[in-house]
Design a protein around this motif. Structure first.
Motif, PDB file in Angstrom:
ATOM      1  N   UNK A  19       0.852  -1.181   0.000  1.00 15.46           N
ATOM      2  CA  UNK A  19       0.000   0.000   0.000  1.00 15.46           C
ATOM      3  C   UNK A  19       0.887   1.229   0.000  1.00 15.46           C
ATOM      4  N   UNK A  20       0.654   2.136  -0.928  1.00 14.52           N
ATOM      5  CA  UNK A  20       1.475   3.342  -0.993  1.00 14.52           C
ATOM      6  C   UNK A  20       1.406   4.148   0.301  1.00 14.52           C
ATOM      7  N   UNK A  21       0.272   4.155   0.955  1.00 10.90           N
ATOM      8  CA  UNK A  21       0.170   4.908   2.214  1.00 10.90           C
ATOM      9  C   UNK A  21       1.129   4.337   3.263  1.00 10.90           C
ATOM     10  N   UNK A  22       1.288   3.011   3.285  1.00 11.02           N
ATOM     11  CA  UNK A  22       2.214   2.380   4.223  1.00 11.02           C
ATOM     12  C   UNK A  22       3.658   2.673   3.834  1.00 11.02           C
ATOM     13  N   UNK A  23       3.931   2.664   2.536  1.00  9.65           N
ATOM     14  CA  UNK A  23       5.276   2.950   2.057  1.00  9.65           C
ATOM     15  C   UNK A  23       5.652   4.396   2.380  1.00  9.65           C
ATOM     16  N   UNK A  24       4.721   5.313   2.165  1.00 12.91           N
ATOM     17  CA  UNK A  24       4.975   6.734   2.483  1.00 12.91           C
ATOM     18  C   UNK A  24       5.283   6.916   3.969  1.00 12.91           C
ATOM     19  N   UNK A  25       4.494   6.278   4.799  1.00 10.64           N
ATOM     20  CA  UNK A  25       4.704   6.391   6.249  1.00 10.64           C
ATOM     21  C   UNK A  25       6.057   5.791   6.641  1.00 10.64           C
ATOM     22  N   UNK A  26       6.405   4.663   6.047  1.00 11.72           N
ATOM     23  CA  UNK A  26       7.693   4.021   6.347  1.00 11.72           C
ATOM     24  C   UNK A  26       8.853   4.887   5.870  1.00 11.72           C
ATOM     25  N   UNK A  27       8.671   5.556   4.741  1.00 15.52           N
ATOM     26  CA  UNK A  27       9.711   6.464   4.223  1.00 15.52           C
ATOM     27  C   UNK A  27       9.936   7.618   5.195  1.00 15.52           C
ATOM     28  N   UNK A  28       8.860   8.195   5.640  1.00 15.98           N
ATOM     29  CA  UNK A  28       8.964   9.324   6.579  1.00 15.98           C
ATOM     30  C   UNK A  28       9.667   8.888   7.864  1.00 15.98           C
ATOM     31  N   UNK A 131       2.180  21.724  -8.820  1.00 19.73           N
ATOM     32  CA  UNK A 131       1.302  20.555  -8.924  1.00 19.73           C
ATOM     33  C   UNK A 131       0.553  20.219  -7.635  1.00 19.73           C
ATOM     34  N   UNK A 132       0.842  20.917  -6.569  1.00 17.07           N
ATOM     35  CA  UNK A 132       0.264  20.574  -5.263  1.00 17.07           C
ATOM     36  C   UNK A 132      -1.259  20.440  -5.313  1.00 17.07           C
ATOM     37  N   UNK A 133      -1.931  21.383  -5.927  1.00 21.21           N
ATOM     38  CA  UNK A 133      -3.401  21.335  -5.985  1.00 21.21           C
ATOM     39  C   UNK A 133      -3.930  20.202  -6.853  1.00 21.21           C
ATOM     40  N   UNK A 134      -3.069  19.639  -7.704  1.00 22.94           N
ATOM     41  CA  UNK A 134      -3.494  18.548  -8.585  1.00 22.94           C
ATOM     42  C   UNK A 134      -3.292  17.166  -7.969  1.00 22.94           C
ATOM     43  N   UNK A 135      -2.766  17.104  -6.764  1.00 19.36           N
ATOM     44  CA  UNK A 135      -2.546  15.809  -6.111  1.00 19.36           C
ATOM     45  C   UNK A 135      -3.897  15.263  -5.675  1.00 19.36           C
ATOM     46  N   UNK A 136      -4.261  14.130  -6.243  1.00 20.99           N
ATOM     47  CA  UNK A 136      -5.588  13.572  -5.952  1.00 20.99           C
ATOM     48  C   UNK A 136      -5.607  12.740  -4.664  1.00 20.99           C
ATOM     49  N   UNK A 137      -4.499  12.132  -4.321  1.00 15.22           N
ATOM     50  CA  UNK A 137      -4.425  11.319  -3.110  1.00 15.22           C
ATOM     51  C   UNK A 137      -4.294  12.225  -1.883  1.00 15.22           C
ATOM     52  N   UNK A 138      -5.256  12.136  -0.980  1.00 17.15           N
ATOM     53  CA  UNK A 138      -5.182  12.956   0.237  1.00 17.15           C
ATOM     54  C   UNK A 138      -3.981  12.556   1.093  1.00 17.15           C
ATOM     55  N   UNK A 139      -3.627  11.273   1.070  1.00 16.38           N
ATOM     56  CA  UNK A 139      -2.473  10.794   1.833  1.00 16.38           C
ATOM     57  C   UNK A 139      -1.179  11.390   1.277  1.00 16.38           C
ATOM     58  N   UNK A 140      -1.005  11.335  -0.029  1.00 15.89           N
ATOM     59  CA  UNK A 140       0.195  11.918  -0.643  1.00 15.89           C
ATOM     60  C   UNK A 140       0.233  13.423  -0.408  1.00 15.89           C
ATOM     61  N   UNK A 141      -0.908  14.067  -0.551  1.00 10.35           N
ATOM     62  CA  UNK A 141      -0.976  15.516  -0.355  1.00 10.35           C
ATOM     63  C   UNK A 141      -0.533  15.883   1.066  1.00 10.35           C
TER      64      UNK A 141
END
Length: 165
Positions: A19-28, A131-141
Motif C-alpha cells: 500500500x502506498x500509504x504504508x510505504x509513504x509512512x515508512x519512508x517518513x 502541482x500541489x493542488x493537482x494531487x488527488x491522493x489525500x495521503x500523498x498531499x
C-alpha cells in the motif's frame, strides 16, 4: 514448473499488496529514524524497475538511506548512488509524476554536499508547488505538505501558501 508459477504468483501478490500509504509512512519514519531504515528497505525488497514509478522511487530512497549507514565510505557512496539511480529512473520514465519528484527533493535536500546531488532541488520545488493542488491522493498531499512545512528549501511565503490549502 508449478513451483515457478507459484513463486511468480506470490511475488506479484506481494508487490500488489504494498500500500502506498504504508510505504509513504515508512519512508517518513526511515528518513528520521536510523532504526527504521532496515524495515523500510525490506518492505521494498521485491520492487523492481518494472514496478510503478512511485514504488521505484521509494525503493531508491530506501537504498540511499541504507547506504547512509554503511560502514565504509565506499559502501556509503555506492549505496547512495545505487539508490539515486532508481529515483532518476522513475523520473525519466514518468517526468510528470509527483511522487518521484517528492522523493528526489527529500533525498537531495538531505544529502551531503560532497556527493554533489543537489542539482534538481529548485526544479522539484517549483514542480511540487505548481502541482500541489493537482494531487488527488489525500495521503500523498498530506505527506507533501508535511515535507514542505518542515523543509529548509521552501520559503516562509511558500510554506504559508501551502499551509492554507
Amino acid at each position: 514448473m508449478k513451483f515457478l508459477i507459484a513463486f511468480i504468483s506470490t511475488f506479484c501478490l506481494f508487490i500488489l499488496s504494498l500500500e502506498l500509504s504504508e510505504v509513504r509512512a515508512a519512508y517518513k519514519e526511515a528518513a528520521h529514524d536510523k532504526t527504521k531504515v532496515e524495515a523500510f528497505n525490506k518492505m521494498l525488497e521485491g520492487v523492481t524497475k518494472n514496478s510503478t514509478v512511485a514504488l521505484v522511487a521509494y525503493k531508491g530512497a530506501s537504498i540511499a538511506l541504507k547506504g547512509k549507514y554503511a560502514e565504509t565510505i565506499k559502501d556509503k557512496k555506492e549505496g547512495f548512488f545505487n539508490g539515486v539511480s532508481y529515483i532518476e529512473f522513475a523520473i525519466e520514465k514518468e517526468p510528470n509524476a509527483i511522487e518521484p519528484r517528492f522523493v528526489r527533493i527529500g533525498i537531495q535536500e538531505n544529502s551531503p554536499k560532497i556527493l554533489k546531488y543537489k542539482d534538481n532541488i529548485n526544479e522539484d520545488k517549483l514542480f511540487l508547488l505548481k502541482q500541489y493542488n493537482n494531487i488527488s491522493s489525500t495521503d500523498l498531499k498530506k505527506h507533501v505538505k508535511d515535507y514542505i512545512l518542515q523543509s529548509k528549501v521552501f520559503t516562509d511565503e511558500e510554506k504559508l501558501t501551502i499551509s492554507k490549502q
